[in-house]
Structures are given as C-alpha cells and as structure tokens.
Design a protein around this motif. Structure first.
Motif, short mmCIF file in Angstrom:
data_model
loop_
_atom_site.label_atom_id
_atom_site.label_comp_id
_atom_site.label_asym_id
_atom_site.label_seq_id
_atom_site.Cartn_x
_atom_site.Cartn_y
_atom_site.Cartn_z
N ARG A 47 -7.68 11.56 13.06
CA ARG A 47 -6.56 10.65 12.78
C ARG A 47 -5.22 11.37 12.93
O ARG A 47 -4.27 10.84 13.49
CB ARG A 47 -6.69 10.05 11.38
CG ARG A 47 -5.69 8.95 11.11
CD ARG A 47 -5.93 8.25 9.81
NE ARG A 47 -7.30 7.77 9.65
CZ ARG A 47 -7.73 6.57 10.03
NH1 ARG A 47 -6.91 5.73 10.61
NH2 ARG A 47 -8.98 6.22 9.83
N GLU A 48 -5.15 12.60 12.44
CA GLU A 48 -3.92 13.38 12.57
C GLU A 48 -3.59 13.65 14.04
O GLU A 48 -2.44 13.56 14.46
CB GLU A 48 -4.08 14.70 11.82
CG GLU A 48 -2.82 15.53 11.76
CD GLU A 48 -3.03 16.81 10.98
OE1 GLU A 48 -3.26 17.84 11.63
OE2 GLU A 48 -2.98 16.76 9.74
N ALA A 49 -4.59 13.97 14.84
CA ALA A 49 -4.38 14.20 16.27
C ALA A 49 -3.93 12.93 16.98
O ALA A 49 -3.03 12.96 17.82
CB ALA A 49 -5.66 14.74 16.91
N GLU A 50 -4.52 11.81 16.62
CA GLU A 50 -4.13 10.54 17.22
C GLU A 50 -2.68 10.19 16.88
O GLU A 50 -1.92 9.74 17.74
CB GLU A 50 -5.06 9.42 16.77
CG GLU A 50 -4.73 8.09 17.41
CD GLU A 50 -5.65 6.97 16.99
OE1 GLU A 50 -5.47 5.86 17.50
OE2 GLU A 50 -6.53 7.19 16.14
N ARG A 51 -2.29 10.41 15.63
CA ARG A 51 -0.90 10.13 15.23
C ARG A 51 0.07 11.00 16.03
O ARG A 51 1.11 10.51 16.48
CB ARG A 51 -0.71 10.35 13.73
CG ARG A 51 -1.21 9.20 12.88
CD ARG A 51 -0.72 9.29 11.46
NE ARG A 51 -1.27 10.44 10.77
CZ ARG A 51 -2.29 10.39 9.92
NH1 ARG A 51 -2.86 9.24 9.63
NH2 ARG A 51 -2.72 11.49 9.34
N ALA A 52 -0.25 12.27 16.22
CA ALA A 52 0.62 13.16 16.99
C ALA A 52 0.73 12.69 18.44
O ALA A 52 1.82 12.70 19.02
CB ALA A 52 0.08 14.59 16.94
N PHE A 61 -5.63 20.37 14.53
CA PHE A 61 -5.39 19.25 13.63
C PHE A 61 -6.49 19.21 12.58
O PHE A 61 -7.62 19.59 12.86
CB PHE A 61 -5.35 17.93 14.41
CG PHE A 61 -4.20 17.86 15.38
CD1 PHE A 61 -2.96 17.44 14.97
CD2 PHE A 61 -4.36 18.24 16.70
CE1 PHE A 61 -1.89 17.39 15.85
CE2 PHE A 61 -3.32 18.20 17.59
CZ PHE A 61 -2.07 17.78 17.17
N ARG A 62 -6.16 18.73 11.40
CA ARG A 62 -7.15 18.65 10.32
C ARG A 62 -8.27 17.67 10.64
O ARG A 62 -9.41 17.87 10.24
CB ARG A 62 -6.49 18.25 9.00
CG ARG A 62 -5.65 19.36 8.40
CD ARG A 62 -5.03 18.92 7.13
NE ARG A 62 -3.99 17.93 7.50
CZ ARG A 62 -3.23 17.30 6.66
NH1 ARG A 62 -3.37 17.48 5.36
NH2 ARG A 62 -2.31 16.46 7.07
N ASN A 63 -7.92 16.58 11.34
CA ASN A 63 -8.92 15.55 11.63
C ASN A 63 -8.46 14.73 12.84
O ASN A 63 -7.35 14.91 13.35
CB ASN A 63 -9.14 14.66 10.40
CG ASN A 63 -7.85 14.07 9.87
OD1 ASN A 63 -7.05 13.53 10.62
ND2 ASN A 63 -7.64 14.21 8.56
#
Length: 62
Positions: free
Chosen positions: A45-50, A41-43
C-alpha cells in the motif's frame, strides 16, 4: 503474505515490489517511475501511494 506484488497506477504498470530485508524493494516498470527504483517500502500500500503521488506530479517525501 506474498513476496512479490505488481503496482499499477490506473491501468498502467508502475513496477513490482519484492520482499527484501526491511520491507519491499521497488523495481520500476517504466521510466515514469524510475525515481522509486530501489526504494524500500514497508508494504504494498505504501509503494502504491508513492507511485500514485509520483504519477500525479506531487512531491515525494525525502
């Protein structure tokens, strides 16, 4: 910026992400999040959203 983050969905640990070439690699904390295992993941926040999408039963982007 930190090299490691804990990702939680609600109060449940989903996994950790660790800085890797190209972003952050996801390591699942429970079987519920195994589909994210090893993804980059780029960051955080992106991982949390996924993780939230996966927990809510929404389809993940291919």
């Amino acid at each position: 910026m930190s090299d490691t983050y804990i990702i939680e969905v609600g109060s449940q640990p989903a996994g950790i992400i660790v800085r890797a070439p190209g972003g952050y690699r996801f390591f699942a904390a429970s079987h519920r999040f195994n589909r994210l295992e090893g993804q980059i993941f780029r960051n955080a926040r992106e991982a949390e959203r996924a993780a939230r999408r996966l927990a809510s039963g929404m389809a993940l982007a291919a």
